[in-house]
Scaffold this motif. Sequence first.
Motif, mmCIF file in Angstrom:
data_model
loop_
_atom_site.group_PDB
_atom_site.id
_atom_site.type_symbol
_atom_site.label_atom_id
_atom_site.label_comp_id
_atom_site.label_asym_id
_atom_site.label_seq_id
_atom_site.Cartn_x
_atom_site.Cartn_y
_atom_site.Cartn_z
ATOM 1 N N ALA A 141 0.824 -1.208 0.000
ATOM 2 C CA ALA A 141 0.000 0.000 0.000
ATOM 3 C C ALA A 141 0.860 1.261 0.000
ATOM 4 C CB ALA A 141 -0.930 0.001 1.208
ATOM 5 N N LEU A 142 1.921 1.258 0.790
ATOM 6 C CA LEU A 142 2.767 2.442 0.896
ATOM 7 C C LEU A 142 3.708 2.577 -0.303
ATOM 8 C CD1 LEU A 142 3.646 2.258 4.689
ATOM 9 C CD2 LEU A 142 2.062 3.827 3.584
ATOM 10 N N THR A 143 4.089 1.446 -0.879
ATOM 11 C CA THR A 143 4.920 1.361 -2.081
ATOM 12 C C THR A 143 6.128 2.313 -2.028
ATOM 13 O OG1 THR A 143 4.877 1.253 -4.505
ATOM 14 C CG2 THR A 143 3.594 3.036 -3.480
ATOM 15 N N GLY A 144 6.735 2.561 -3.152
ATOM 16 C CA GLY A 144 7.837 3.510 -3.214
ATOM 17 C C GLY A 144 8.957 3.245 -2.219
ATOM 18 N N VAL A 145 9.534 4.316 -1.720
ATOM 19 C CA VAL A 145 10.678 4.232 -0.810
ATOM 20 C C VAL A 145 10.318 3.504 0.476
ATOM 21 C CG1 VAL A 145 12.316 5.567 0.554
ATOM 22 C CG2 VAL A 145 11.721 6.334 -1.741
ATOM 23 N N THR A 146 9.175 3.870 1.079
ATOM 24 C CA THR A 146 8.786 3.267 2.360
ATOM 25 C C THR A 146 8.462 1.787 2.213
ATOM 26 O OG1 THR A 146 7.890 5.378 3.127
ATOM 27 C CG2 THR A 146 7.167 3.400 4.292
ATOM 28 N N SER A 195 9.465 -0.305 -0.097
ATOM 29 C CA SER A 195 10.690 -1.054 -0.419
ATOM 30 C C SER A 195 11.546 -1.257 0.817
ATOM 31 C CB SER A 195 11.498 -0.305 -1.486
ATOM 32 O OG SER A 195 10.764 -0.201 -2.691
ATOM 33 N N TYR A 196 11.586 -0.244 1.683
ATOM 34 C CA TYR A 196 12.358 -0.362 2.922
ATOM 35 C C TYR A 196 11.815 -1.468 3.809
ATOM 36 C CZ TYR A 196 13.051 0.326 7.891
ATOM 37 O OH TYR A 196 13.267 0.091 9.221
ATOM 38 N N MET A 197 10.494 -1.564 3.932
ATOM 39 C CA MET A 197 9.880 -2.512 4.860
ATOM 40 C C MET A 197 10.224 -3.961 4.528
ATOM 41 S SD MET A 197 6.199 -0.571 5.275
ATOM 42 C CE MET A 197 5.583 -1.459 6.709
ATOM 43 N N VAL A 220 19.128 -5.547 1.480
ATOM 44 C CA VAL A 220 19.869 -4.333 1.128
ATOM 45 C C VAL A 220 20.523 -3.723 2.369
ATOM 46 C CG1 VAL A 220 19.690 -1.994 0.197
ATOM 47 C CG2 VAL A 220 18.356 -3.851 -0.826
ATOM 48 N N ILE A 221 19.735 -3.648 3.459
ATOM 49 C CA ILE A 221 20.272 -3.091 4.698
ATOM 50 C C ILE A 221 21.403 -3.974 5.217
ATOM 51 C CG2 ILE A 221 19.723 -2.403 7.066
ATOM 52 C CD1 ILE A 221 16.865 -1.959 6.197
ATOM 53 N N LEU A 222 21.240 -5.298 5.074
ATOM 54 C CA LEU A 222 22.285 -6.219 5.523
ATOM 55 C C LEU A 222 23.595 -5.980 4.783
ATOM 56 C CD1 LEU A 222 20.858 -9.812 6.086
ATOM 57 C CD2 LEU A 222 22.225 -8.445 7.647
ATOM 58 N N PHE A 223 23.527 -5.737 3.478
ATOM 59 C CA PHE A 223 24.751 -5.513 2.712
ATOM 60 C C PHE A 223 25.499 -4.292 3.253
ATOM 61 C CE2 PHE A 223 27.456 -3.855 -0.571
ATOM 62 C CZ PHE A 223 27.960 -4.970 -1.204
ATOM 63 N N ILE A 224 24.776 -3.190 3.433
ATOM 64 C CA ILE A 224 25.389 -1.963 3.954
ATOM 65 C C ILE A 224 25.922 -2.198 5.362
ATOM 66 C CG2 ILE A 224 24.985 0.466 4.520
ATOM 67 C CD1 ILE A 224 22.711 0.415 2.452
ATOM 68 N N PHE A 225 25.111 -2.914 6.163
ATOM 69 C CA PHE A 225 25.462 -3.204 7.550
ATOM 70 C C PHE A 225 26.751 -4.010 7.625
ATOM 71 C CE2 PHE A 225 25.020 -5.570 11.529
ATOM 72 C CZ PHE A 225 24.605 -4.585 12.403
ATOM 73 N N PHE A 226 26.829 -5.090 6.827
ATOM 74 C CA PHE A 226 28.005 -5.947 6.840
ATOM 75 C C PHE A 226 29.230 -5.213 6.300
ATOM 76 C CE2 PHE A 226 25.301 -10.056 6.488
ATOM 77 C CZ PHE A 226 25.061 -9.996 7.846
ATOM 78 N N PHE A 227 29.045 -4.346 5.319
ATOM 79 C CA PHE A 227 30.159 -3.556 4.801
ATOM 80 C C PHE A 227 30.722 -2.657 5.908
ATOM 81 C CE2 PHE A 227 31.935 0.314 3.004
ATOM 82 C CZ PHE A 227 32.805 -0.185 2.042
ATOM 83 N N ALA A 228 29.822 -1.986 6.629
ATOM 84 C CA ALA A 228 30.251 -1.108 7.721
ATOM 85 C C ALA A 228 30.991 -1.896 8.790
ATOM 86 C CB ALA A 228 29.034 -0.396 8.327
ATOM 87 N N PHE A 274 13.478 -3.537 12.524
ATOM 88 C CA PHE A 274 12.089 -3.329 12.086
ATOM 89 C C PHE A 274 11.751 -4.236 10.904
ATOM 90 C CE2 PHE A 274 8.951 -1.418 9.303
ATOM 91 C CZ PHE A 274 7.919 -1.109 10.180
ATOM 92 N N THR A 275 12.677 -4.359 9.941
ATOM 93 C CA THR A 275 12.391 -5.206 8.779
ATOM 94 C C THR A 275 12.275 -6.677 9.172
ATOM 95 O OG1 THR A 275 14.751 -5.510 8.208
ATOM 96 C CG2 THR A 275 13.606 -3.603 7.266
#
Length: 304
Positions: free
Chosen positions: A35-40, A42-44, A49-57, A178-179
Amino acid sequence: MKIKKNIEKIPGGMMVVPLVIGAIIHTIWPKADVALTGVTGSYMVGTSVILFIFFFAVGTNINLKSSGKIAAKGVTLLLGKVILAAFNASNGGLYVALMTTIPNRDVDVAAYPFFSIQSGPFFTMITLGLAGIGAFPWPALVSTLVPFVLGMIVGGLDHDMRDLFSPLQGGLVPFFAFTIGYSLNLDMILQSGLVGILVGVLVVFVSGYVLYLLDRYVVRSDGLAGWAASSTAGAAVSVPIVIAQMNPAFKSTAGSATAIVATSVLVSAILTPIVTMWYYRRLVKKGKVTVAHSAAAQTPTPAK
């Protein structure tokens, strides 16, 4: 308003609170991401994607000299989970996010790729005598290692890059939590009843204690990583259905087994951070670990 301090009054609060909020939203509004679609939207559902950034950091903060310790810890946790056949799927995302909120756990965090392969149906198929049907998930293992390795290279080559990306670890935890929560549904508790809740509790305390012993006496660490790896992975929910598809003999129990595993995922996702933080505070009280953050990987002081 002291939001962060109030959340941290709950053991593992920065992990547990966003996770529970995500589960509540998904239970009440299961199609919120659509329902929220878009950026929000996709984030949910953007855990990977968050894991990739997280593991890189996380990788930027890893000291290459600790690679032997990292491999030893990861393989030990892997073998411990596999031996506990009924509990052999650990929530790696929860483990990594939880260990990142605790100071000086870079070696523990970096060990994750070495035992991440136990989160799917592969080792369950081996346990059931169906190993010939499955294939070793090398692509999944390599995929998990890529961001770690890239981060280690970048951080090792340039300390300014390490200083830029390393602080992202803590800030990404509530977003990632949250995800994870949004992938869960509170209705699963009603479907499985007390059996699912009991399995979730047993997963945390039985597998957690075994992994704690292995981490403490085999790896010669303080055992904290063992408790942090005591949960059930979300991917484990798919295992009963996959097994039933490969062997029709299990079709009659696949539905109830799925509900039980799903409840274990939810129960352990809440209980594992609480138990881990309780044990961490116990270590701090006894002076076995320090509470100051470190810029490089540290080897925990063995508990005595």
